[in-house]
Scaffold this motif. Structure first.
Motif, PDB file in Angstrom:
ATOM      1  N   ARG A 199      60.239  33.652  77.278  1.00 38.24           N
ATOM      2  CA  ARG A 199      60.292  33.324  78.707  1.00 38.24           C
ATOM      3  C   ARG A 199      61.731  33.327  79.218  1.00 38.24           C
ATOM      4  O   ARG A 199      62.038  33.963  80.230  1.00 38.24           O
ATOM      5  CB  ARG A 199      59.657  31.950  78.940  1.00 38.24           C
ATOM      6  N   LEU A 200      62.627  32.648  78.505  1.00 38.68           N
ATOM      7  CA  LEU A 200      64.005  32.583  79.001  1.00 38.68           C
ATOM      8  C   LEU A 200      64.737  33.909  78.804  1.00 38.68           C
ATOM      9  O   LEU A 200      65.504  34.329  79.676  1.00 38.68           O
ATOM     10  CB  LEU A 200      64.775  31.467  78.298  1.00 38.68           C
ATOM     11  N   ALA A 242      63.512  36.882  78.923  1.00 40.92           N
ATOM     12  CA  ALA A 242      63.060  37.795  79.969  1.00 40.92           C
ATOM     13  C   ALA A 242      63.741  37.487  81.296  1.00 40.92           C
ATOM     14  O   ALA A 242      64.098  38.390  82.054  1.00 40.92           O
ATOM     15  CB  ALA A 242      61.541  37.722  80.120  1.00 40.92           C
ATOM     16  N   ARG A 243      63.938  36.208  81.566  1.00 40.90           N
ATOM     17  CA  ARG A 243      64.604  35.827  82.812  1.00 40.90           C
ATOM     18  C   ARG A 243      66.065  36.259  82.807  1.00 40.90           C
ATOM     19  O   ARG A 243      66.580  36.765  83.797  1.00 40.90           O
ATOM     20  CB  ARG A 243      64.503  34.310  83.027  1.00 40.90           C
ATOM     21  N   MET A 244      66.754  36.060  81.691  1.00 38.30           N
ATOM     22  CA  MET A 244      68.147  36.490  81.601  1.00 38.30           C
ATOM     23  C   MET A 244      68.271  38.003  81.693  1.00 38.30           C
ATOM     24  O   MET A 244      69.188  38.530  82.339  1.00 38.30           O
ATOM     25  CB  MET A 244      68.761  35.996  80.287  1.00 38.30           C
ATOM     26  N   ASP A 245      67.339  38.717  81.079  1.00 27.10           N
ATOM     27  CA  ASP A 245      67.346  40.174  81.173  1.00 27.10           C
ATOM     28  C   ASP A 245      67.161  40.624  82.620  1.00 27.10           C
ATOM     29  O   ASP A 245      67.827  41.552  83.096  1.00 27.10           O
ATOM     30  CB  ASP A 245      66.243  40.775  80.300  1.00 27.10           C
ATOM     31  N   ALA A 246      66.265  39.949  83.337  1.00 28.20           N
ATOM     32  CA  ALA A 246      66.015  40.311  84.731  1.00 28.20           C
ATOM     33  C   ALA A 246      67.226  40.030  85.611  1.00 28.20           C
ATOM     34  O   ALA A 246      67.480  40.762  86.581  1.00 28.20           O
ATOM     35  CB  ALA A 246      64.799  39.536  85.257  1.00 28.20           C
ATOM     36  N   HIS A 267      66.609  28.331  83.810  1.00 27.05           N
ATOM     37  CA  HIS A 267      65.271  28.722  84.242  1.00 27.05           C
ATOM     38  C   HIS A 267      65.141  28.870  85.757  1.00 27.05           C
ATOM     39  O   HIS A 267      64.203  29.526  86.234  1.00 27.05           O
ATOM     40  CB  HIS A 267      64.238  27.699  83.753  1.00 27.05           C
ATOM     41  N   TYR A 268      66.053  28.265  86.501  1.00 26.06           N
ATOM     42  CA  TYR A 268      65.894  28.270  87.962  1.00 26.06           C
ATOM     43  C   TYR A 268      67.012  28.982  88.700  1.00 26.06           C
ATOM     44  O   TYR A 268      66.989  29.038  89.931  1.00 26.06           O
ATOM     45  CB  TYR A 268      65.737  26.838  88.470  1.00 26.06           C
ATOM     46  N   TYR A 299      65.463  24.736  75.415  1.00 28.40           N
ATOM     47  CA  TYR A 299      64.357  25.599  75.839  1.00 28.40           C
ATOM     48  C   TYR A 299      63.547  26.122  74.673  1.00 28.40           C
ATOM     49  O   TYR A 299      62.357  26.453  74.814  1.00 28.40           O
ATOM     50  CB  TYR A 299      64.895  26.776  76.654  1.00 28.40           C
ATOM     51  N   VAL A 300      64.165  26.226  73.498  1.00 25.26           N
ATOM     52  CA  VAL A 300      63.464  26.807  72.354  1.00 25.26           C
ATOM     53  C   VAL A 300      62.252  25.962  71.965  1.00 25.26           C
ATOM     54  O   VAL A 300      61.223  26.497  71.544  1.00 25.26           O
ATOM     55  CB  VAL A 300      64.432  26.981  71.163  1.00 25.26           C
TER      56      VAL A 300
END
Length: 375
Positions: free
Chosen positions: A24-25, A27-31, A218-219, A234-235
Motif C-alpha cells: 500500500r505505501l 504504491a503510493r510513493m511510486d505514484a 499515507h496522506y 506502516y509495516v
C-alpha cells in the motif's frame, strides 16, 4: 506446528496483512514519484526489511548503531542513522564506511557538525550529515528560518559533509481527520523544501530532502522537491494508527498471543499471561478518542471481541475486561483459551520479543524470523 501448541506469550506476525501494508505505501510513493527509505526500527529483522525495500542495497533508515551494523551485515549499503548524532557513535559508523557502507547522520548543532568533520579526518571517511528541522514542535531540530541552519550548512559544506535536510512530522500522530493529516504532510514538505532552497541559494549543494512519518506518508498529496520519504510503523500498523484512521484494526499485522489463566467474575476480569513485559507499557491511545488500554483482544483468528481490552497489567499478568460504558457481554473464555492482543505501538511491543512467529493463515506456523534488540 499448530499455533496453539507454542508457549505463550509470543509475537505473532500475520504475513498477508504485513504484505498488504508494505504494498500500500510503496504504491503510493511510486505514484508520487519519490523514493521510500523504510525505517527498519519497527521490524528490526532482515527478512522483513527485504520485503520493505525495492532494492537489496537499500536505502534504509535506522535508529541504533546495532541496527546499522546488523543490516550492513545483510548487505545494505545506504544507511541513514536518524537520531541526533553523538561523538561516541561516530567511530563504529566510520568502521561501516570502511566496509563500503554509505552513512548519513543527523544533527542540529555546530558542535555535532564539528564532531562529524573531526571523525572524517581522523578515520579518513566520508560520513555526511543532514540538518534536522522541526516543523511542528514535536521533538528535536532547528525551526525553519533559524540562522543557525545556514551556519551549520556552511560548516558541513566546507568539510564536504553536507547531505541536506531532514524532518519528522511527529505531530501528525495527533491528527484525526484526513484533512489534518494532509495538512501536516504539506507543512512538513514546505518546511523541508523551503529550507533546502535557502541553503542552495547560498551556493551549497543539497542532495537529500528527507521527510516522513507513517501518517504523512499515507496522506501526502504533493511531494515536489522531496527526495525521499521515511516511515516505519506502516509495516505492521498498530492501535495508534488505527485511532487516527491511517489503518483499520484488520490491517494490524502483529499481536501478542496469550493464554487465559484465570477469572475474577466479581470484578468482570479475565486474566491472561501477557503482562507489560510482553505488551510493553506504551499507552499511546490513552489521549485518543478511544482509549484501547494495553491492547485490543481478538481471537487467534483475528476476530475482535467487542469492547474487550487489556485494561491493566502487572509484569506477567494481563487483566482483560470490557471497556468502560460498554454494553457488550464479557465473552466466555475458558482456562487455556488462546487470545491475541493488538498493540498500541508496534515498535514498543515488538521490542519485547526476540523473534516473530510468522503465519500465513493463523493456524499453522510458517516459520520463525529473528529480530534484534538493544543499541
Amino acid at each position: 506446528m499448530e499455533l496453539t501448541a507454542i508457549r505463550t506469550p509470543y509475537l505473532l506476525l500475520d504475513r498477508p496483512r504485513m504484505l498488504r501494508n508494505i504494498h500500500r505505501l510503496q504504491a503510493r510513493m511510486d505514484a508520487l514519484g519519490v523514493v521510500l527509505r523504510p525505517h527498519v526500527k519497527t521490524a528490526k529483522s532482515a527478512p522483513i526489511a527485504e520485503l520493505m525495500c525495492k532494492h537489496p542495497l537499500g536505502p534504509i533508515t535506522v535508529s541504533t548503531i546495532k541496527e546499522a551494523e546488523y543490516f550492513a551485515e545483510y548487505g545494505y549499503r545506504d544507511i541513514l542513522y536518524a537520531v541526533g548524532i553523538s561523538p561516541d557513535k561516530l567511530e563504529p559508523l566510520a568502521a561501516l564506511m570502511h566496509k563500503g557502507v554509505k552513512i548519513t547522520v543527523l544533527l542540529d548543532s555546530a558542535a555535532q557538525a564539528e564532531a562529524v568533520l573531526a571523525a572524517n579526518q581522523k578515520w579518513n571517511t566520508g560520513i555526511r550529515a543532514a540538518i534536522e528541522l522541526d516543523c511542528d514542535g514535536h521533538r528535536a531540530g532547528l525551526v525553519p528560518g533559524d540562522p543557525d541552519i545556514l551556519v551549520i550548512a556552511r560548516q558541513l559544506h566546507e568539510g564536504n559533509a553536507l547531505a541536506g535536510v531532514l524532518l519528522h512530522a511527529g505531530g501528525s500522530y495527533h491528527c484525526e481527520t484526513d484533512a489534518e493529516k494532509a495538512a501536516a504532510a504539506e507543512a512538513e514538505r514546505q518546511a523541508a523544501v523551503s529550507t533546502a532552497e535557502s541553503i542552495r541559494a547560498e551556493g551549497m549543494q543539497v542532495s537529500m530532502v528527507s521527510v516522513g512519518s507513517t501518517p504523512t506518508a499515507h496522506y501526502a498529496e504533493n511531494l515536489e522537491g522531496v527526495t525521499e520519504v521515511r516511515a516505519g510503523v506502516y509495516v505492521f500498523q498498530d492501535l495508534v494508527m488505527a485511532g487516527i484512521h491511517v489503518c483499520a484494526l484488520e490491517d494490524i499485522a502483529i499481536g501478542v498471543v496469550a493464554t487465559v489463566i484465570g477469572h475474577r467474575p466479581d470484578k468482570g476480569w479475565i486474566l491472561c499471561d501477557a503482562g507489560w513485559m510482553a505488551l510493553s507499557r506504551d499507552r499511546g491511545t490513552a489521549k485518543q478518542a478511544v482509549d484501547q488500554g494495553y491492547g485490543v483482544v481478538t481471537t487467534l483468528d483475528g476476530e475482535v471481541y467487542p469492547d474487550l481490552i487489556v485494561a491493566n497489567t502487572s509484569q506477567e499478568h494481563g487483566v482483560m475486561m470490557l471497556r468502560e460504558g460498554s454494553e457488550a457481554v464479557l465473552p466466555d473464555l475458558p482456562i487455556g483459551t488462546k487470545i491475541c492482543v493488538l498493540p498500541n505501538h508496534a515498535c514498543a511491543t515488538a521490542s519485547q520479543f526476540e523473534e516473530y512467529v510468522v503465519s500465513d493463515d493463523r493456524h499453522t506456523q510458517a516459520t520463525r524470523w529473528s529480530r534484534i534488540n538493544g543499541w
